[in-house]
Design a protein around this motif. Structure first.
Motif, PDB file in Angstrom:
ATOM      1  N   LEU A  38       0.827  -1.206   0.000  1.00 16.10           N
ATOM      2  CA  LEU A  38       0.000   0.000   0.000  1.00 16.10           C
ATOM      3  C   LEU A  38       0.861   1.256   0.000  1.00 16.10           C
ATOM      4  O   LEU A  38       0.540   2.244  -0.658  1.00 16.10           O
ATOM      5  CB  LEU A  38      -0.942   0.009   1.202  1.00 16.10           C
ATOM      6  N   CYS A  39       1.991   1.219   0.708  1.00 21.34           N
ATOM      7  CA  CYS A  39       2.898   2.370   0.750  1.00 21.34           C
ATOM      8  C   CYS A  39       3.609   2.542  -0.591  1.00 21.34           C
ATOM      9  O   CYS A  39       3.725   3.655  -1.096  1.00 21.34           O
ATOM     10  CB  CYS A  39       3.902   2.199   1.879  1.00 21.34           C
ATOM     11  N   GLU A  40       4.084   1.446  -1.188  1.00 24.56           N
ATOM     12  CA  GLU A  40       4.780   1.517  -2.477  1.00 24.56           C
ATOM     13  C   GLU A  40       3.869   2.039  -3.584  1.00 24.56           C
ATOM     14  O   GLU A  40       4.312   2.773  -4.464  1.00 24.56           O
ATOM     15  CB  GLU A  40       5.304   0.138  -2.882  1.00 24.56           C
ATOM     16  N   LYS A  41       2.599   1.671  -3.545  1.00 24.16           N
ATOM     17  CA  LYS A  41       1.656   2.075  -4.591  1.00 24.16           C
ATOM     18  C   LYS A  41       1.011   3.429  -4.323  1.00 24.16           C
ATOM     19  O   LYS A  41       0.205   3.900  -5.112  1.00 24.16           O
ATOM     20  CB  LYS A  41       0.564   1.009  -4.772  1.00 24.16           C
ATOM     21  N   GLY A  42       1.341   4.073  -3.203  1.00 23.53           N
ATOM     22  CA  GLY A  42       0.881   5.422  -2.933  1.00 23.53           C
ATOM     23  C   GLY A  42      -0.486   5.536  -2.280  1.00 23.53           C
ATOM     24  O   GLY A  42      -1.079   6.608  -2.282  1.00 23.53           O
ATOM     25  N   TYR A  43      -0.995   4.463  -1.694  1.00 24.93           N
ATOM     26  CA  TYR A  43      -2.294   4.522  -1.029  1.00 24.93           C
ATOM     27  C   TYR A  43      -2.190   5.022   0.412  1.00 24.93           C
ATOM     28  O   TYR A  43      -3.176   5.467   0.979  1.00 24.93           O
ATOM     29  CB  TYR A  43      -2.986   3.156  -1.065  1.00 24.93           C
ATOM     30  N   ILE A  44      -0.997   4.912   1.015  1.00 26.38           N
ATOM     31  CA  ILE A  44      -0.758   5.466   2.347  1.00 26.38           C
ATOM     32  C   ILE A  44       0.547   6.257   2.305  1.00 26.38           C
ATOM     33  O   ILE A  44       1.378   6.048   1.415  1.00 26.38           O
ATOM     34  CB  ILE A  44      -0.696   4.375   3.438  1.00 26.38           C
ATOM     35  N   LEU A  45       0.725   7.177   3.253  1.00 23.48           N
ATOM     36  CA  LEU A  45       1.936   8.003   3.278  1.00 23.48           C
ATOM     37  C   LEU A  45       3.151   7.206   3.715  1.00 23.48           C
ATOM     38  O   LEU A  45       4.167   7.163   3.029  1.00 23.48           O
ATOM     39  CB  LEU A  45       1.745   9.199   4.218  1.00 23.48           C
ATOM     40  N   SER A  46       3.067   6.585   4.901  1.00 26.78           N
ATOM     41  CA  SER A  46       4.190   5.832   5.440  1.00 26.78           C
ATOM     42  C   SER A  46       3.679   4.880   6.512  1.00 26.78           C
ATOM     43  O   SER A  46       2.517   4.938   6.907  1.00 26.78           O
ATOM     44  CB  SER A  46       5.243   6.772   6.023  1.00 26.78           C
ATOM     45  N   TYR A  47       4.588   4.028   6.981  1.00 29.01           N
ATOM     46  CA  TYR A  47       4.246   3.107   8.057  1.00 29.01           C
ATOM     47  C   TYR A  47       5.495   2.824   8.874  1.00 29.01           C
ATOM     48  O   TYR A  47       6.619   3.034   8.422  1.00 29.01           O
ATOM     49  CB  TYR A  47       3.636   1.808   7.523  1.00 29.01           C
ATOM     50  N   LYS A  48       5.276   2.360  10.087  1.00 25.51           N
ATOM     51  CA  LYS A  48       6.390   2.011  10.965  1.00 25.51           C
ATOM     52  C   LYS A  48       5.942   0.866  11.862  1.00 25.51           C
ATOM     53  O   LYS A  48       4.845   0.911  12.429  1.00 25.51           O
ATOM     54  CB  LYS A  48       6.790   3.224  11.795  1.00 25.51           C
TER      55      LYS A  48
END
Length: 131
Positions: A38-48
């Motif tokens: 989801l992060c790589e495809k631009g659906y979310i900003l970031s994750y940790k």
């Protein structure tokens, strides 16, 4: 909880509907892999991934349009459930919104999108659709 992936998708969906900036979800390898896509495809900003005492959690920064505050994810839906697993062959891989959305699959090559599965020529279990 019988379906942790459905719980993950529901928490993300509810956080978007509530207008939240960040959502915390209990972590697992599958959830981290889905979040990475989801992060790589631009659906979310970031994750940790946050190490915690009883269990690890994933902190996800949700993405909205800057002016209109419209969520980046219009719909996120579970396809394969514990009661009815959905497996597809490489020739039957789904196209979500004629290629505008993504299907996330669990394959022998790992958790990947439908486009990557076509390139690698593998099929697998369809986890969810995102658009």
């Amino acid at each position: 909880m019988t379906d942790p992936i459905a719980d993950y998708l529901t928490r993300v969906r509810n956080a978007y509907m509530a207008g939240r900036k960040v959502v915390e979800i209990p972590s697992s390898n599958m959830k981290v892999a889905i979040t990475r896509i989801l992060c790589e495809k631009g659906y979310i900003l970031s994750y940790k991934v946050v190490e915690g005492e009883p269990y690890n959690t994933i902190k996800i920064a949700l993405k909205y349009h800057p002016q209109t505050k419209v969520a980046a994810i219009k719909k996120i839906e579970r396809i394969s459930t514990p009661g009815l697993r959905r497996y597809v062959d490489v020739k039957d891989l789904p196209r979500v919104l004629n290629g505008l959305g993504i299907a996330i699959l669990s394959t022998s090559k790992g958790v990947i999108t439908d486009k990557e599965a076509r390139e690698l020529n593998v099929g697998g279990e369809v986890i969810c659709y995102v658009y």
